[in-house]
Design an enzyme around this catalytic site. Sequence first.
Site, mmCIF file in Angstrom:
data_model
loop_
_atom_site.group_PDB
_atom_site.id
_atom_site.type_symbol
_atom_site.label_atom_id
_atom_site.label_comp_id
_atom_site.label_asym_id
_atom_site.label_seq_id
_atom_site.Cartn_x
_atom_site.Cartn_y
_atom_site.Cartn_z
ATOM 1 N N LYS A 1 0.812 -1.207 0.000
ATOM 2 C CA LYS A 1 0.000 0.000 0.000
ATOM 3 C C LYS A 1 0.848 1.260 0.000
ATOM 4 O O LYS A 1 0.421 2.332 -0.391
ATOM 5 C CB LYS A 1 -0.887 0.030 1.261
ATOM 6 C CG LYS A 1 -1.852 -1.104 1.367
ATOM 7 C CD LYS A 1 -2.559 -1.041 2.738
ATOM 8 C CE LYS A 1 -3.453 -2.210 2.940
ATOM 9 N NZ LYS A 1 -3.965 -2.261 4.357
ATOM 10 N N GLY A 2 2.096 1.112 0.491
ATOM 11 C CA GLY A 2 2.899 2.282 0.826
ATOM 12 C C GLY A 2 3.140 3.290 -0.279
ATOM 13 O O GLY A 2 3.266 4.479 -0.012
ATOM 14 N N ASP B 1 14.618 -0.404 1.810
ATOM 15 C CA ASP B 1 15.214 -0.578 3.134
ATOM 16 C C ASP B 1 16.227 -1.720 3.052
ATOM 17 O O ASP B 1 17.354 -1.524 2.616
ATOM 18 C CB ASP B 1 14.064 -0.855 4.116
ATOM 19 C CG ASP B 1 14.495 -0.911 5.560
ATOM 20 O OD1 ASP B 1 15.328 -0.101 5.959
ATOM 21 O OD2 ASP B 1 13.970 -1.772 6.305
ATOM 22 N N LYS C 1 17.110 4.019 2.078
ATOM 23 C CA LYS C 1 17.856 3.922 3.341
ATOM 24 C C LYS C 1 19.041 3.000 3.111
ATOM 25 O O LYS C 1 19.006 1.817 3.499
ATOM 26 C CB LYS C 1 16.941 3.250 4.363
ATOM 27 C CG LYS C 1 16.536 4.083 5.554
ATOM 28 C CD LYS C 1 15.906 3.149 6.580
ATOM 29 C CE LYS C 1 14.545 3.581 7.000
ATOM 30 N NZ LYS C 1 13.938 2.646 7.975
ATOM 31 N N PHE D 1 13.099 5.103 11.703
ATOM 32 C CA PHE D 1 11.777 4.704 11.238
ATOM 33 C C PHE D 1 10.928 5.927 10.914
ATOM 34 O O PHE D 1 10.695 6.765 11.766
ATOM 35 C CB PHE D 1 11.082 3.821 12.274
ATOM 36 C CG PHE D 1 9.869 3.147 11.716
ATOM 37 C CD1 PHE D 1 10.006 2.041 10.883
ATOM 38 C CD2 PHE D 1 8.601 3.634 11.981
ATOM 39 C CE1 PHE D 1 8.890 1.429 10.326
ATOM 40 C CE2 PHE D 1 7.483 3.024 11.429
ATOM 41 C CZ PHE D 1 7.624 1.921 10.605
ATOM 42 N N VAL D 2 10.494 6.015 9.685
ATOM 43 C CA VAL D 2 9.747 7.196 9.253
ATOM 44 C C VAL D 2 8.316 6.850 8.871
ATOM 45 O O VAL D 2 8.023 5.712 8.499
ATOM 46 C CB VAL D 2 10.448 7.876 8.055
ATOM 47 C CG1 VAL D 2 11.846 8.335 8.434
ATOM 48 C CG2 VAL D 2 10.512 6.947 6.844
ATOM 49 N N ASP E 1 3.480 3.818 6.712
ATOM 50 C CA ASP E 1 2.647 3.604 7.899
ATOM 51 C C ASP E 1 3.441 3.083 9.076
ATOM 52 O O ASP E 1 4.564 2.583 8.940
ATOM 53 C CB ASP E 1 1.565 2.566 7.588
ATOM 54 C CG ASP E 1 2.144 1.144 7.485
ATOM 55 O OD1 ASP E 1 3.099 0.947 6.715
ATOM 56 O OD2 ASP E 1 1.661 0.246 8.204
HETATM 57 P P1 5GP Z 1 12.595 -3.869 2.341
HETATM 58 O O1 5GP Z 1 12.026 -5.079 1.733
HETATM 59 O O2 5GP Z 1 13.432 -3.012 1.408
HETATM 60 O O3 5GP Z 1 13.286 -4.138 3.636
HETATM 61 O O4 5GP Z 1 11.426 -3.042 2.906
HETATM 62 C C1 5GP Z 1 10.556 -2.326 2.204
HETATM 63 C C2 5GP Z 1 9.304 -2.119 3.038
HETATM 64 O O5 5GP Z 1 9.572 -2.047 4.457
HETATM 65 C C3 5GP Z 1 8.733 -0.789 2.663
HETATM 66 O O6 5GP Z 1 7.926 -0.881 1.519
HETATM 67 C C4 5GP Z 1 8.004 -0.409 3.927
HETATM 68 O O7 5GP Z 1 6.721 -0.974 3.910
HETATM 69 C C5 5GP Z 1 8.801 -1.034 5.062
HETATM 70 N N1 5GP Z 1 9.705 -0.031 5.701
HETATM 71 C C6 5GP Z 1 11.050 -0.040 5.713
HETATM 72 N N2 5GP Z 1 11.545 1.017 6.385
HETATM 73 C C7 5GP Z 1 10.476 1.729 6.801
HETATM 74 C C8 5GP Z 1 10.322 2.948 7.544
HETATM 75 O O8 5GP Z 1 11.261 3.633 7.972
HETATM 76 N N3 5GP Z 1 9.045 3.346 7.782
HETATM 77 C C9 5GP Z 1 7.964 2.651 7.342
HETATM 78 N N4 5GP Z 1 6.763 3.149 7.631
HETATM 79 N N5 5GP Z 1 8.063 1.506 6.640
HETATM 80 C C10 5GP Z 1 9.307 1.055 6.367
HETATM 81 MG MG MG Z 2 4.740 -0.886 5.013
#
Ligand code: 5GP
Ligand code: MG
Length: 185
Positions: free
Chosen positions: A42-43, A102, A130, A151-152, A158
């Site tokens: 959803k993000g 992330d 990040k 964490f943002v 969300d």
């Molecule tokens: P990845 O698979 O790259 O670790 O993570 C991506 C997902 O992790 C993002 O689409 C998001 O939903 C969540 N995420 C990672 N860091 C943050 C953050 O700082 N804040 C929020 N709200 N979600 C995050």
């Molecule tokens: Mg998320």
Amino acid sequence: MHQDVERILFTEDQIRAGIDRVAAEVTRTYSSTPFTVVSVLKGSCVFASDLIRRIPIPLELAFVSAASYGEGTTSGALQLNFFPAESEIQGRNLLLVDDILDTGKTLSRLVGEMHRRGARDVKSCVFLDKPARRAVAFQSDFRAFEVDDLFVVGYGLDFAGHYRNLPYVGALRKECYERPRSAMR
Ligand code: 5GP
Ligand code: MG
């Protein structure tokens, strides 16, 4: 909601400027190539909807949903859903649009899945990056902003389902992610 934000990292004006820049880069890249924006739900819904309106060339829009289990601030097992139809992937140039890069697990998995399903080319565009948190080798082709390892929330991002509707990006107060969900305003 606003009182739960400790510090604003990107204001609405800064976000607008960052998106203008990324939209121009995307437009240049696809100026003579048909492509489909695939918004990762959803993000990315807020970012994707602002982004596509600043790209003045033909594009199609599709959605995929990626959710990691768990309500905390770290991600767990990844669940992919609502893939675009085969005809929307096969032979197409796809631009995956996500809220934040992330660990890199979500996007690297999605890029692989899209190729497996016959995409011709897959690029990615993220609102936030990040780099300090990367667990798998992955770089996005486009990004609006880089953020430190904190964490943002806001602008689509969300915490436990809330704060996506904040118009800016902020860091949550620690009390907010340490208190139970039932206490959330
Ligand atoms: P990845 O698979 O790259 O670790 O993570 C991506 C997902 O992790 C993002 O689409 C998001 O939903 C969540 N995420 C990672 N860091 C943050 C953050 O700082 N804040 C929020 N709200 N979600 C995050
Ligand atoms: Mg998320």
